[in-house]
Design an enzyme around this catalytic site. Structure first.
Site, mmCIF file in Angstrom:
data_model
loop_
_atom_site.group_PDB
_atom_site.id
_atom_site.type_symbol
_atom_site.label_atom_id
_atom_site.label_comp_id
_atom_site.label_asym_id
_atom_site.label_seq_id
_atom_site.Cartn_x
_atom_site.Cartn_y
_atom_site.Cartn_z
ATOM 1 N N TYR A 220 -11.575 -1.868 -1.229
ATOM 2 C CA TYR A 220 -11.053 -0.511 -1.422
ATOM 3 C C TYR A 220 -12.170 0.396 -1.964
ATOM 4 O O TYR A 220 -12.398 1.487 -1.434
ATOM 5 C CB TYR A 220 -9.875 -0.530 -2.398
ATOM 6 C CG TYR A 220 -9.332 0.856 -2.720
ATOM 7 C CD1 TYR A 220 -8.622 1.587 -1.768
ATOM 8 C CD2 TYR A 220 -9.540 1.438 -3.966
ATOM 9 C CE1 TYR A 220 -8.134 2.860 -2.055
ATOM 10 C CE2 TYR A 220 -9.051 2.708 -4.265
ATOM 11 C CZ TYR A 220 -8.346 3.415 -3.309
ATOM 12 O OH TYR A 220 -7.870 4.677 -3.589
ATOM 13 N N LYS A 224 -13.796 3.793 -0.258
ATOM 14 C CA LYS A 224 -13.753 5.133 -0.863
ATOM 15 C C LYS A 224 -15.168 5.640 -1.164
ATOM 16 O O LYS A 224 -15.416 6.850 -1.164
ATOM 17 C CB LYS A 224 -12.898 5.138 -2.140
ATOM 18 C CG LYS A 224 -11.449 4.744 -1.954
ATOM 19 C CD LYS A 224 -10.723 5.483 -0.825
ATOM 20 C CE LYS A 224 -10.379 6.917 -1.136
ATOM 21 N NZ LYS A 224 -9.517 7.525 -0.077
ATOM 22 N N THR A 257 1.912 7.655 -7.357
ATOM 23 C CA THR A 257 2.247 7.838 -5.933
ATOM 24 C C THR A 257 2.735 6.487 -5.396
ATOM 25 O O THR A 257 3.003 5.575 -6.167
ATOM 26 C CB THR A 257 0.994 8.269 -5.134
ATOM 27 O OG1 THR A 257 0.066 7.176 -5.131
ATOM 28 C CG2 THR A 257 0.332 9.511 -5.716
HETATM 29 N N1 LIG Z 1 -2.834 7.536 -6.490
HETATM 30 C C1 LIG Z 1 -3.974 7.396 -7.140
HETATM 31 O O1 LIG Z 1 -4.014 7.125 -8.346
HETATM 32 C C2 LIG Z 1 -5.270 7.593 -6.424
HETATM 33 C C3 LIG Z 1 -6.462 7.429 -7.157
HETATM 34 C C4 LIG Z 1 -7.663 7.654 -6.515
HETATM 35 C C5 LIG Z 1 -7.689 8.087 -5.211
HETATM 36 N N2 LIG Z 1 -6.512 8.232 -4.526
HETATM 37 C C6 LIG Z 1 -6.585 8.685 -3.136
HETATM 38 O O2 LIG Z 1 -5.654 9.725 -2.916
HETATM 39 C C7 LIG Z 1 -5.290 9.746 -1.536
HETATM 40 C C8 LIG Z 1 -3.783 9.843 -1.389
HETATM 41 O O3 LIG Z 1 -3.201 8.644 -1.832
HETATM 42 P P1 LIG Z 1 -1.775 8.590 -2.544
HETATM 43 O O4 LIG Z 1 -2.003 8.014 -3.877
HETATM 44 O O5 LIG Z 1 -1.114 9.908 -2.424
HETATM 45 O O6 LIG Z 1 -1.052 7.458 -1.657
HETATM 46 P P2 LIG Z 1 0.346 7.344 -0.916
HETATM 47 O O7 LIG Z 1 1.455 8.005 -1.677
HETATM 48 O O8 LIG Z 1 0.490 5.887 -0.619
HETATM 49 O O9 LIG Z 1 0.113 8.160 0.433
HETATM 50 C C9 LIG Z 1 -0.746 7.643 1.411
HETATM 51 C C10 LIG Z 1 -0.482 8.377 2.713
HETATM 52 O O10 LIG Z 1 -1.369 7.835 3.691
HETATM 53 C C11 LIG Z 1 -0.641 7.630 4.896
HETATM 54 N N3 LIG Z 1 -1.240 6.512 5.635
HETATM 55 C C12 LIG Z 1 -1.481 5.258 5.205
HETATM 56 N N4 LIG Z 1 -2.024 4.518 6.174
HETATM 57 C C13 LIG Z 1 -2.133 5.323 7.257
HETATM 58 C C14 LIG Z 1 -2.615 5.134 8.577
HETATM 59 N N5 LIG Z 1 -3.068 3.958 9.019
HETATM 60 N N6 LIG Z 1 -2.592 6.188 9.427
HETATM 61 C C15 LIG Z 1 -2.113 7.385 9.032
HETATM 62 N N7 LIG Z 1 -1.648 7.622 7.781
HETATM 63 C C16 LIG Z 1 -1.639 6.596 6.909
HETATM 64 C C17 LIG Z 1 0.786 7.325 4.462
HETATM 65 O O11 LIG Z 1 1.674 7.791 5.459
HETATM 66 P P3 LIG Z 1 2.659 6.900 6.345
HETATM 67 O O12 LIG Z 1 2.925 5.623 5.597
HETATM 68 O O13 LIG Z 1 3.858 7.774 6.507
HETATM 69 O O14 LIG Z 1 1.896 6.684 7.597
HETATM 70 C C18 LIG Z 1 0.921 8.218 3.229
HETATM 71 O O15 LIG Z 1 1.376 9.500 3.608
HETATM 72 C C19 LIG Z 1 -5.901 8.483 -0.933
HETATM 73 O O16 LIG Z 1 -7.093 8.836 -0.268
HETATM 74 C C20 LIG Z 1 -6.231 7.616 -2.128
HETATM 75 O O17 LIG Z 1 -7.292 6.736 -1.887
HETATM 76 C C21 LIG Z 1 -5.299 7.989 -5.098
#
Ligand SMILES: NC(=O)c1ccc[n+]([C@@H]2O[C@H](COP(=O)([O-])OP(=O)(O)OC[C@H]3O[C@@H](n4cnc5c(N)ncnc54)[C@H](OP(=O)(O)O)[C@@H]3O)[C@@H](O)[C@H]2O)c1
Length: 349
Positions: A220, A224, A257
């Site tokens: 992961y 990133k 999330t």
């Molecule tokens: N949450 C945190 O603490 C955190 C920390 C650091 C960075 N981030 C980054 O923030 C961003 C958003 O993450 P989040 O935390 O909001 O996660 P999330 O709630 O799990 O949302 C992830 C989204 O990605 C979509 N997705 C996953 N696999 C996919 C694929 N193969 N093709 C198309 N869409 C896909 C999912 O949509 P469907 O399942 O509907 O396809 C979902 O809408 C990510 O880049 C993550 O690395 C998050």
């Protein structure tokens, strides 16, 4: 110390000693380097909020992964500011639900859904073709979708390690496919999501696909880190090629999330530790602010990396995020770009 550095191909022609000196200077002073000149990146207003977001009326955005978490909040906030928003994700049912929720909250919201699986390069190409056929231009692309740390190594439709494929290669390909649309905009921006995980990340060019050894968290972090290096390299190439794109990176800190539940699982050791502190983390709406600043603020700068500035950058006021030394290596970023071109079959033109 927050640092941002851009190293143009022009700089790579400088002597190694001078480059090293410039990199050290940049690390020390928080500089970015552009076209042989160093310029300071201005930190954003720490309390920047949606109230500060300029009108996005007339602008068209594509948000990957807009069905949940930060992507959903990005799509909603952009629609509230008057933008036309295309949400792209895998599941049409989740897409319909996301659109319905946004339309319920925002009267007159212009939002549509496009199905794409970023872990399937044919699906990404098909999305690019549909968008090129139906949109007049693209003013903003938010490379947000991701998966995190599936316990067992999985592979994409194209046989690539699933996190590398979804988080990095899919977005590399998508950005290349919509480049013609971005170039039709008068002020295009590409915002790419990274993570504090990159501070422990490494690009293993000898085993990029984690075939020899799979550690879900290391893979992961690598994916990133690759997206962060992509964001900086895109900025350099945009400047060099005159594409006019501002490429900016952002991360949310830690936000509540669906990422953990759908990755390692809430009942995993990681999930249980994460859940202990979940009241301390950002909400998805707070986590979306660095991205929304990058996508819309007049003061946002190409080549910057925005995120929270509190303890370990997990939460807190908006600012310039720490860039790990490896992400400042322009030669490694160019090498990674070439690898991505080979693995995706996409070249930018
Ligand atoms: N949450 C945190 O603490 C955190 C920390 C650091 C960075 N981030 C980054 O923030 C961003 C958003 O993450 P989040 O935390 O909001 O996660 P999330 O709630 O799990 O949302 C992830 C989204 O990605 C979509 N997705 C996953 N696999 C996919 C694929 N193969 N093709 C198309 N869409 C896909 C999912 O949509 P469907 O399942 O509907 O396809 C979902 O809408 C990510 O880049 C993550 O690395 C998050």
């Amino acid at each position: 110390m927050t640092t941002n550095i851009m190293q143009t191909p022009t700089l790579t022609s400088l002597g190694a000693a001078r480059r090293k000196w410039l990199a050290t200077l940049s690390l020390t002073l928080g500089f970015a380097l552009e076209a042989n000149t160093a310029f300071a990146l201005n930190p954003p207003k720490p309390d920047w909020s949606l109230a500060d977001m300029p009108s996005q009326s007339g602008r068209i955005f594509l948000v990957t992964g807009g069905t949940s978490g930060m992507g959903y909040e990005d799509a909603k906030a952009l629609a509230a500011a008057g933008a036309e928003v295309v949400i792209a994700a895998r599941n049409p049912q989740r897409g319909r639900e996301a659109m319905a929720r946004i339309k319920e909250e925002i009267r007159g919201a212009q939002v549509q859904f496009e199905e794409v699986d970023l872990a399937d390069l044919a699906s990404v190409k098909a999305l690019g073709e549909r968008l090129n056929a139906k949109l007049p231009r693209l003013d903003g692309l938010i490379n947000n979708a991701a998966i995190m740390a599936p316990p067992e190594r999985q592979t994409s439709a194209d046989g690539h390690e699933l996190q590398l494929a979804t988080n990095y290669l899919g977005h590399f390909a998508l950005t290349g496919h919509v480049l013609p649309l971005l170039r039709k905009s008068s002020a295009p921006r590409v915002v790419t999501l990274s993570s504090i995980a990159v501070l422990r990340g490494n690009i293993d060019f000898d085993d990029l696909q984690s075939e020899r050894a799979y550690n879900p968290y290391a893979s992961y972090a690598q994916s990133k880190l690759a997206t962060l290096m992509f964001a900086f390299e895109l900025q350099r190439r945009s400047q060099q090629q005159g594409w006019g794109i501002q490429s900016i990176a952002a991360h949310p800190g830690v936000a509540v999330t669906e990422l953990i539940a759908r990755g390692p699982g809430l009942d995993s050791e990681f999930g249980r530790n994460w859940a202990k502190d979940r009241d301390e983390y950002h909400s998805a709406a707070q986590g979306a602010l660095p991205t929304l600043y990058a996508a819309t603020a007049h003061q946002a700068q190409g080549g910057a990396y925005y995120g929270p500035t509190g303890e370990e950058e997990k939460r807190g006021p908006l600012g310039l995020a720490t860039v790990p030394a490896v992400a400042q290596d322009g030669e490694a970023a160019a090498r990674l770009w070439t690898v991505a071109e080979r693995l995706t079959g996409v070249t930018y033109r």
